[in-house]
Design an enzyme around this catalytic site. Structure first.
Site: not given
Length: 302
Positions: A205-207
């Protein structure tokens, strides 16, 4: 519909405790111990086995904004940087036209799209067939997830469909938390957005990084979190953000504008690698940036 009255906010994230014994299975990527060999092999192209971290260079911006500053020429501006990145995130068009096939970087392909910056950005669809991803030897596919956005449900369904395709063929999926202009960027929102992506099957996940409570975001997500660079910052500020992200549990960074819009992109990429893989503190990394940039300037002038 679920009864949301009386919900109690989560409190104990155990941020000081490592992953429970046995959950890693000896593999260096969080949450991937139960995956097939091919998918784990692809994840190993993205996350270095010796550190378990990644420096990803993102230059997929053109799929909705066109040739922004720093991305006018992918062949001359971006291709020379690729050898210093662990992984690269771009569209299939950019890969085929502008990136040498000799690269060792893990290939992360943008798999969602549709609207341009002139329209509602959450109105996306899957825009890449899994067979084409396999032809391009992709390690992972990236898809936007618009939690709280106008087309939230469709974006989550897009993610689920892509995960199904990825699982069938051993290709990882990177869920990208897309934040609208009117959304609150705080740890509570990012805990929600990242956890939904992971629960729907995203392998990474990219955040975004937030200063207050980011360690609860990384602790409550059962797969690796990599941090988006976001808008262009002064080099020391960007290196500080990268350092704090890693210290608070991120497994790497996925930077675009803070590298290719830097006054010295190659030097900035080297400095970010120093933070992520070598444990350099922000001031040390900034000194590396200045020394590398000065050396590059001197070589160009001689």
């Amino acid at each position: 519909m679920a009864d949301t009255d009386g919900l109690i906010d989560a409190r104990d994230f155990g941020t000081s405790a490592p992953a429970a014994s046995g959950l890693s299975g000896g593999f260096h990527v969080k949450g991937a111990h139960g995956q097939d060999w091919g998918l784990r092999n692809r994840l190993s192209r993205i996350f270095r086995p010796d550190t378990g971290r990644t420096v990803m260079l993102a230059f997929d911006h053109g799929y909705f904004v066109g040739p922004m500053a720093g991305l006018e020429r992918l062949d001359t501006g971006i291709a020379p940087l690729v050898p210093a990145a662990d992984a690269i995130m771009m569209t299939r068009g950019a890969l085929r036209t502008s990136i040498p096939p000799t690269t060792d970087a893990g290939i992360v392909l943008r798999a969602s799209g549709g609207p341009s910056i002139l329209r509602e950005l959450s109105d996306e669809h899957i825009a890449l067939d899994i067979e084409d991803a396999l032809r391009l030897n992709a390690a992972a596919l990236a898809i936007q997830v618009f939690i709280g956005g106008e087309h939230e449900s469709r974006s989550v369904a897009n993610l689920a469909a892509l995960v199904d395709a990825g699982q069938r063929h051993g290709v990882a999926v990177l869920g990208v938390t897309a934040v609208g202009k009117d959304m609150v960027r705080d740890a509570r929102y990012f805990r929600l957005a990242t956890r939904i992506s992971a629960e729907m099957g995203a392998h990474v996940v990219k955040t975004y990084y937030v200063e207050d409570g980011f360690e609860t975001v990384t602790a409550s997500c059962p797969v690796p979190i990599i941090v988006a660079g976001g808008k262009k910052l002064p080099e020391l500020d960007a290196l500080t953000m990268a350092y704090r992200s890693i210290q608070e549990g991120a497994a790497g960074v996925d930077m675009g504008r803070n590298i290719f819009q830097s006054e010295s992109p190659a030097a900035m990429l080297a400095a970010v690698r120093g933070v992520v893989h070598d444990g350099l503190k922000p001031a040390e990394a900034y000194e590396l940036f200045k020394e590398t940039a000065a050396g590059a300037t001197g070589n160009a002038e001689s």
